[in-house]
Motif scaffolding. Sequence first.
Motif, PDB file in Angstrom:
ATOM      1  N   PRO A 162      41.506  14.861 -13.084  1.00  0.00           N
ATOM      2  CA  PRO A 162      40.792  16.028 -13.599  1.00  0.00           C
ATOM      3  C   PRO A 162      40.588  17.050 -12.484  1.00  0.00           C
ATOM      4  O   PRO A 162      40.105  16.710 -11.398  1.00  0.00           O
ATOM      5  CB  PRO A 162      39.449  15.448 -14.066  1.00  0.00           C
ATOM      6  N   VAL A 163      40.991  18.279 -12.741  1.00  0.00           N
ATOM      7  CA  VAL A 163      40.942  19.306 -11.696  1.00  0.00           C
ATOM      8  C   VAL A 163      39.615  20.061 -11.789  1.00  0.00           C
ATOM      9  O   VAL A 163      39.452  20.986 -12.591  1.00  0.00           O
ATOM     10  CB  VAL A 163      42.123  20.286 -11.832  1.00  0.00           C
ATOM     11  N   ASP A 164      38.661  19.643 -10.951  1.00  0.00           N
ATOM     12  CA  ASP A 164      37.364  20.323 -10.918  1.00  0.00           C
ATOM     13  C   ASP A 164      36.971  20.746  -9.503  1.00  0.00           C
ATOM     14  O   ASP A 164      35.942  21.394  -9.312  1.00  0.00           O
ATOM     15  CB  ASP A 164      36.261  19.441 -11.524  1.00  0.00           C
ATOM     16  N   GLY A 165      37.776  20.369  -8.525  1.00  0.00           N
ATOM     17  CA  GLY A 165      37.488  20.779  -7.157  1.00  0.00           C
ATOM     18  C   GLY A 165      36.337  20.052  -6.514  1.00  0.00           C
ATOM     19  O   GLY A 165      35.895  20.429  -5.419  1.00  0.00           O
ATOM     20  N   ARG A 166      35.843  18.994  -7.159  1.00  0.00           N
ATOM     21  CA  ARG A 166      34.740  18.219  -6.594  1.00  0.00           C
ATOM     22  C   ARG A 166      35.220  16.814  -6.272  1.00  0.00           C
ATOM     23  O   ARG A 166      35.931  16.209  -7.069  1.00  0.00           O
ATOM     24  CB  ARG A 166      33.562  18.171  -7.569  1.00  0.00           C
ATOM     25  N   GLN A 167      34.813  16.313  -5.145  1.00  0.00           N
ATOM     26  CA  GLN A 167      35.222  14.975  -4.729  1.00  0.00           C
ATOM     27  C   GLN A 167      34.403  13.915  -5.468  1.00  0.00           C
ATOM     28  O   GLN A 167      33.170  13.929  -5.453  1.00  0.00           O
ATOM     29  CB  GLN A 167      35.023  14.805  -3.218  1.00  0.00           C
ATOM     30  N   SER A 168      35.082  13.024  -6.158  1.00  0.00           N
ATOM     31  CA  SER A 168      34.425  11.890  -6.810  1.00  0.00           C
ATOM     32  C   SER A 168      34.955  10.610  -6.177  1.00  0.00           C
ATOM     33  O   SER A 168      35.930  10.630  -5.419  1.00  0.00           O
ATOM     34  CB  SER A 168      34.727  11.889  -8.305  1.00  0.00           C
ATOM     35  N   ALA A 169      34.328   9.507  -6.511  1.00  0.00           N
ATOM     36  CA  ALA A 169      34.777   8.229  -5.963  1.00  0.00           C
ATOM     37  C   ALA A 169      36.208   7.923  -6.393  1.00  0.00           C
ATOM     38  O   ALA A 169      37.017   7.441  -5.605  1.00  0.00           O
ATOM     39  CB  ALA A 169      33.829   7.111  -6.413  1.00  0.00           C
ATOM     40  N   SER A 170      36.540   8.240  -7.652  1.00  0.00           N
ATOM     41  CA  SER A 170      37.897   7.981  -8.134  1.00  0.00           C
ATOM     42  C   SER A 170      38.904   8.928  -7.485  1.00  0.00           C
ATOM     43  O   SER A 170      40.033   8.536  -7.174  1.00  0.00           O
ATOM     44  CB  SER A 170      37.955   8.109  -9.656  1.00  0.00           C
ATOM     45  N   ASP A 171      38.484  10.193  -7.253  1.00  0.00           N
ATOM     46  CA  ASP A 171      39.344  11.129  -6.535  1.00  0.00           C
ATOM     47  C   ASP A 171      39.659  10.589  -5.148  1.00  0.00           C
ATOM     48  O   ASP A 171      40.824  10.572  -4.708  1.00  0.00           O
ATOM     49  CB  ASP A 171      38.666  12.496  -6.385  1.00  0.00           C
ATOM     50  N   CYS A 172      38.629  10.157  -4.455  1.00  0.00           N
ATOM     51  CA  CYS A 172      38.797   9.673  -3.094  1.00  0.00           C
ATOM     52  C   CYS A 172      39.731   8.470  -3.054  1.00  0.00           C
ATOM     53  O   CYS A 172      40.604   8.381  -2.192  1.00  0.00           O
ATOM     54  CB  CYS A 172      37.444   9.311  -2.495  1.00  0.00           C
ATOM     55  N   ARG A 173      39.566   7.550  -3.990  1.00  0.00           N
ATOM     56  CA  ARG A 173      40.422   6.360  -4.013  1.00  0.00           C
ATOM     57  C   ARG A 173      41.884   6.738  -4.241  1.00  0.00           C
ATOM     58  O   ARG A 173      42.788   6.180  -3.613  1.00  0.00           O
ATOM     59  CB  ARG A 173      39.944   5.386  -5.096  1.00  0.00           C
ATOM     60  N   ALA A 174      42.119   7.696  -5.136  1.00  0.00           N
ATOM     61  CA  ALA A 174      43.491   8.108  -5.431  1.00  0.00           C
ATOM     62  C   ALA A 174      44.120   8.828  -4.244  1.00  0.00           C
ATOM     63  O   ALA A 174      45.287   8.587  -3.898  1.00  0.00           O
ATOM     64  CB  ALA A 174      43.511   9.007  -6.666  1.00  0.00           C
ATOM     65  N   ILE A 175      43.370   9.728  -3.615  1.00  0.00           N
ATOM     66  CA  ILE A 175      43.882  10.455  -2.450  1.00  0.00           C
ATOM     67  C   ILE A 175      44.122   9.484  -1.305  1.00  0.00           C
ATOM     68  O   ILE A 175      45.150   9.556  -0.611  1.00  0.00           O
ATOM     69  CB  ILE A 175      42.900  11.564  -2.030  1.00  0.00           C
ATOM     70  N   ARG A 176      43.197   8.569  -1.124  1.00  0.00           N
ATOM     71  CA  ARG A 176      43.333   7.582  -0.053  1.00  0.00           C
ATOM     72  C   ARG A 176      44.553   6.684  -0.275  1.00  0.00           C
ATOM     73  O   ARG A 176      45.264   6.346   0.674  1.00  0.00           O
ATOM     74  CB  ARG A 176      42.062   6.748   0.024  1.00  0.00           C
ATOM     75  N   ALA A 177      44.806   6.299  -1.516  1.00  0.00           N
ATOM     76  CA  ALA A 177      45.976   5.474  -1.823  1.00  0.00           C
ATOM     77  C   ALA A 177      47.263   6.223  -1.467  1.00  0.00           C
ATOM     78  O   ALA A 177      48.208   5.638  -0.923  1.00  0.00           O
ATOM     79  CB  ALA A 177      45.979   5.079  -3.291  1.00  0.00           C
ATOM     80  N   PHE A 178      47.299   7.525  -1.777  1.00  0.00           N
ATOM     81  CA  PHE A 178      48.463   8.338  -1.411  1.00  0.00           C
ATOM     82  C   PHE A 178      48.613   8.395   0.105  1.00  0.00           C
ATOM     83  O   PHE A 178      49.721   8.248   0.636  1.00  0.00           O
ATOM     84  CB  PHE A 178      48.317   9.747  -1.984  1.00  0.00           C
ATOM     85  N   GLN A 179      47.502   8.618   0.810  1.00  0.00           N
ATOM     86  CA  GLN A 179      47.554   8.694   2.264  1.00  0.00           C
ATOM     87  C   GLN A 179      48.064   7.386   2.876  1.00  0.00           C
ATOM     88  O   GLN A 179      48.905   7.396   3.776  1.00  0.00           O
ATOM     89  CB  GLN A 179      46.162   9.027   2.813  1.00  0.00           C
ATOM     90  N   THR A 180      47.575   6.280   2.353  1.00  0.00           N
ATOM     91  CA  THR A 180      47.976   4.976   2.877  1.00  0.00           C
ATOM     92  C   THR A 180      49.466   4.734   2.665  1.00  0.00           C
ATOM     93  O   THR A 180      50.178   4.290   3.575  1.00  0.00           O
ATOM     94  CB  THR A 180      47.168   3.856   2.214  1.00  0.00           C
TER      95      THR A 180
END
Length: 243
Positions: A65-83
Amino acid sequence: MKRQLNLRIPGSGAGRRAGAALALTALTLPLTVAFGSTAQAATASSCTASRGPYQKQAEKFLGLPVDGRQSASDCRAIRAFQTSHGITPNIGYAGPVTWGVMSLVAQQKAAGNNPNKARKCPTTKGRIACVDLTRQLSWIQDGSKLVFGPVPIRSGRDGYETRTGAKKIYWRHLHHVSTLYHVAMPYSQFFDGGQAFHSISGSVWSAPGSHGCVNMRTNDAKKYWSLLKNGDDVYVYGRKSGT
């Protein structure tokens, strides 16, 4: 010939220029840096609550969901991509490095089954290995037929750029080890001085790049080894961001 190669072979290990390259975040993609005091204070195993400057872009890329706010699920998804793409610190912060890699991956995916749509790699020579430095992609063609790829690659960093132009594979060494950088270079196929296709154990998206070689994932390098031979053409074009 071997003596010349030992003097010039560029490997994939990090050099003394890596530290300086980390300051070029806005120019060189991908690079691995810390993003501000919050990110610097976090450990590699934590997940930040901070919103990055590319939060919306990262959310859209990942199908969130594109809202520009960091959520726990956003962080997990971004972190998975980074890893999965070798980006550190992998704390889920949507900074310029992460967005740069996402943009590069998007270009690579967009290439689909027609990476030579712009006809920048000549296809009138029979079998040829094409290397697009701009998109960090390589593939093998036989005339107009796509034989293998496209696959992601990692080319030379700033100061060790992979040289452009028409080349030919002239020496192959399955279990090569660079005597200059003391790193393994499996499935090496040399096409320009000490510059070669070869596999690496790390991420092909990691910073800041090779010492000139075209780094590949192991399975891709194995396939190139099986498809190419001495005398086959190689064509390198484009320009890697930050070089």
